[in-house]
Design a protein around this motif. Structure first.
Motif, PDB file in Angstrom:
ATOM      1  N   ASN A  99     -68.378  17.928  63.095  1.00  0.00           N
ATOM      2  CA  ASN A  99     -69.823  18.110  63.018  1.00  0.00           C
ATOM      3  C   ASN A  99     -70.577  16.802  63.248  1.00  0.00           C
ATOM      4  O   ASN A  99     -71.625  16.784  63.887  1.00  0.00           O
ATOM      5  N   THR A 100     -70.023  15.706  62.720  1.00  0.00           N
ATOM      6  CA  THR A 100     -70.644  14.401  62.944  1.00  0.00           C
ATOM      7  C   THR A 100     -70.720  14.106  64.439  1.00  0.00           C
ATOM      8  O   THR A 100     -71.748  13.635  64.943  1.00  0.00           O
TER       9      THR A 100
ATOM     10  N   ARG B 264     -66.129  18.497  59.100  1.00  0.00           N
ATOM     11  CA  ARG B 264     -67.114  17.458  58.834  1.00  0.00           C
ATOM     12  C   ARG B 264     -67.042  16.375  59.941  1.00  0.00           C
ATOM     13  O   ARG B 264     -68.070  15.916  60.432  1.00  0.00           O
TER      14      ARG B 264
ATOM     15  N   PHE C 205     -73.923  26.981  55.732  1.00  0.00           N
ATOM     16  CA  PHE C 205     -73.497  25.780  56.444  1.00  0.00           C
ATOM     17  C   PHE C 205     -74.233  24.548  55.922  1.00  0.00           C
ATOM     18  O   PHE C 205     -73.631  23.511  55.663  1.00  0.00           O
ATOM     19  N   LEU C 206     -75.542  24.679  55.741  1.00  0.00           N
ATOM     20  CA  LEU C 206     -76.344  23.528  55.305  1.00  0.00           C
ATOM     21  C   LEU C 206     -76.006  23.124  53.865  1.00  0.00           C
ATOM     22  O   LEU C 206     -75.953  21.937  53.541  1.00  0.00           O
TER      23      LEU C 206
ATOM     24  N   LEU D 263     -72.841  21.267  54.238  1.00  0.00           N
ATOM     25  CA  LEU D 263     -73.039  19.989  54.932  1.00  0.00           C
ATOM     26  C   LEU D 263     -73.677  18.958  54.006  1.00  0.00           C
ATOM     27  O   LEU D 263     -73.235  17.818  53.932  1.00  0.00           O
TER      28      LEU D 263
ATOM     29  N   LEU E 201     -80.367  23.872  61.299  1.00  0.00           N
ATOM     30  CA  LEU E 201     -79.082  23.976  61.994  1.00  0.00           C
ATOM     31  C   LEU E 201     -79.279  24.078  63.507  1.00  0.00           C
ATOM     32  O   LEU E 201     -78.531  23.498  64.287  1.00  0.00           O
TER      33      LEU E 201
ATOM     34  N   LEU F  81     -70.636  16.360  66.911  1.00  0.00           N
ATOM     35  CA  LEU F  81     -71.548  17.338  67.528  1.00  0.00           C
ATOM     36  C   LEU F  81     -72.989  16.862  67.434  1.00  0.00           C
ATOM     37  O   LEU F  81     -73.783  17.028  68.360  1.00  0.00           O
ATOM     38  N   THR F  82     -73.323  16.298  66.257  1.00  0.00           N
ATOM     39  CA  THR F  82     -74.695  15.894  65.998  1.00  0.00           C
ATOM     40  C   THR F  82     -75.133  14.806  66.968  1.00  0.00           C
ATOM     41  O   THR F  82     -76.292  14.735  67.359  1.00  0.00           O
ATOM     42  N   ASN F  83     -74.182  13.954  67.342  1.00  0.00           N
ATOM     43  CA  ASN F  83     -74.542  12.791  68.136  1.00  0.00           C
ATOM     44  C   ASN F  83     -74.075  12.873  69.590  1.00  0.00           C
ATOM     45  O   ASN F  83     -74.378  11.988  70.377  1.00  0.00           O
TER      46      ASN F  83
ATOM     47  N   LEU G 101     -79.965  20.598  64.516  1.00  0.00           N
ATOM     48  CA  LEU G 101     -78.782  19.750  64.379  1.00  0.00           C
ATOM     49  C   LEU G 101     -77.785  20.004  65.497  1.00  0.00           C
ATOM     50  O   LEU G 101     -77.279  19.065  66.103  1.00  0.00           O
TER      51      LEU G 101
ATOM     52  N   PRO H 199     -74.225  15.527  72.649  1.00  0.00           N
ATOM     53  CA  PRO H 199     -74.647  16.817  73.190  1.00  0.00           C
ATOM     54  C   PRO H 199     -73.572  17.500  74.043  1.00  0.00           C
ATOM     55  O   PRO H 199     -73.497  18.726  74.073  1.00  0.00           O
TER      56      PRO H 199
ATOM     57  N   ALA I 136     -76.612  30.025  58.439  1.00  0.00           N
ATOM     58  CA  ALA I 136     -77.145  28.656  58.360  1.00  0.00           C
ATOM     59  C   ALA I 136     -77.294  28.138  56.922  1.00  0.00           C
ATOM     60  O   ALA I 136     -76.963  26.982  56.651  1.00  0.00           O
TER      61      ALA I 136
ATOM     62  N   ARG J  72     -70.090  24.986  71.345  1.00  0.00           N
ATOM     63  CA  ARG J  72     -70.842  26.238  71.412  1.00  0.00           C
ATOM     64  C   ARG J  72     -70.153  27.228  72.344  1.00  0.00           C
ATOM     65  O   ARG J  72     -69.989  28.400  72.017  1.00  0.00           O
TER      66      ARG J  72
END
Lengths: 199, 199
Positions: free
Chosen positions: B115-116, B112, B171-172, B175, A172, B118-120, A175, B122, B168, B129
């Protein structure tokens, strides 16, 4: 015909497999997963589309295999965990290697792309679990079970939960880019997990 | 003019804010985040595009605010954690509520989608955050610090790490859809974390 199916044939097949997987990794890293096609992977690998479809049913299967191949030894065997008898030392080794892996920019882009797909595609998520996460978790659990037998973990410890507590915070953090991934962090996850599941 | 900036004006502003955030949530849930535009959010909310841009600089800022609004009380204040003096009971309450939240289909699709991104992205990850994960983590850490002062957690416990180990894995699991999210699972995360950071 016997030569056609002999060692040369096997070597050619393995070379083409490696070329396909490398092409899939390169393309997913350069493009987004959505934009990559089986045709593009075939072109990059210098093989026909049918060569890919003979082995894998779908693009997602190739990409998962490409990721999986990174966890294979040179001889195509899957990785097993060290078992020196010293549980902390073995887990520290594994977790530090995982931190290094996530810090590798080319691995980072591939696993980030795959993870985006997993999040939104339950079929790919199931495939990833069956082919990659599952076997890796089993290898880790085998190591924990051996520690349990040696009295280094509580006999009633939930090993699935122990694995999740060991690994999920690192994943996490990577990620969401929410903190540094250092060897000290890897070690602190090992220590906290060992305290949580101590005999 | 004084009436224009008085209670009616404030109420109207708040109603329009709520309408914009609800529209953003609805659209991200129905479409993908990429396809949603500020124009579409404005149209759905029945306001002008400029009304959105006066308050938020970008689509990502609106979507993060829309997610953030779900964590607000009716009066717009941020949530604080219960502190009954019983650390386990308080954490179990929070973790069970988190499990319920993740099991809610409309929340599932929104988080979801976010989060997608956020992952890509920054920049969006940093915004998330700062505005959401950070303040929530601070509220949880305040509760752990109070437990630490009461001698219920080790005085040298790393509270950031404790939070990660608590949250975590849940969450994982959500996810990657890698296991059931149950109250028993929420409770077992609390218990393992308390063991890991016991005095």
């Amino acid at each position: 015909m016997s030569r056609e199916k002999g060692p040369d044939h096997s070597r050619r097949k393995e070379r083409s497999r490696q070329a396909i997987l490398a092409a899939a990794r390169a393309l997913v890293t350069e493009e987004t997963y959505e934009k990559v096609t089986v045709e593009a992977i075939a072109a990059r690998a210098g093989v026909g589309k049918q060569t890919i479809y003979r082995r894998w049913p779908s693009k997602s299967a190739v990409v998962v295999a490409a990721l999986l191949a990174l966890s294979e030894d040179a001889d195509g065997q899957s990785v097993t965990l060290p078992d020196t008898g010293d549980l902390r030392a073995d887990l520290v080794l594994v977790m530090r290697a995982t931190v290094e892996e996530f810090a590798d920019p080319s691995f980072d882009k591939l696993i980030r792309a795959v993870n985006t797909e997993l999040t939104n595609d339950p079929t790919l998520a199931a495939e990833y679990r069956e082919k990659l996460a599952g076997p890796l978790d089993e290898a880790k659990k085998a190591r924990l079970r051996s520690a349990q037998k040696a009295g280094q973990l509580a006999s009633d410890a939930d090993l699935d939960l122990a694995l999740e507590m060991l690994y999920a915070p690192l994943f996490l953090r990577w990620l969401h880019r929410s903190g540094p991934l250092t060897t000290a962090y890897a070690d602190s996850l090992v220590d906290a997990t060992l305290r949580a599941f101590a005999p």
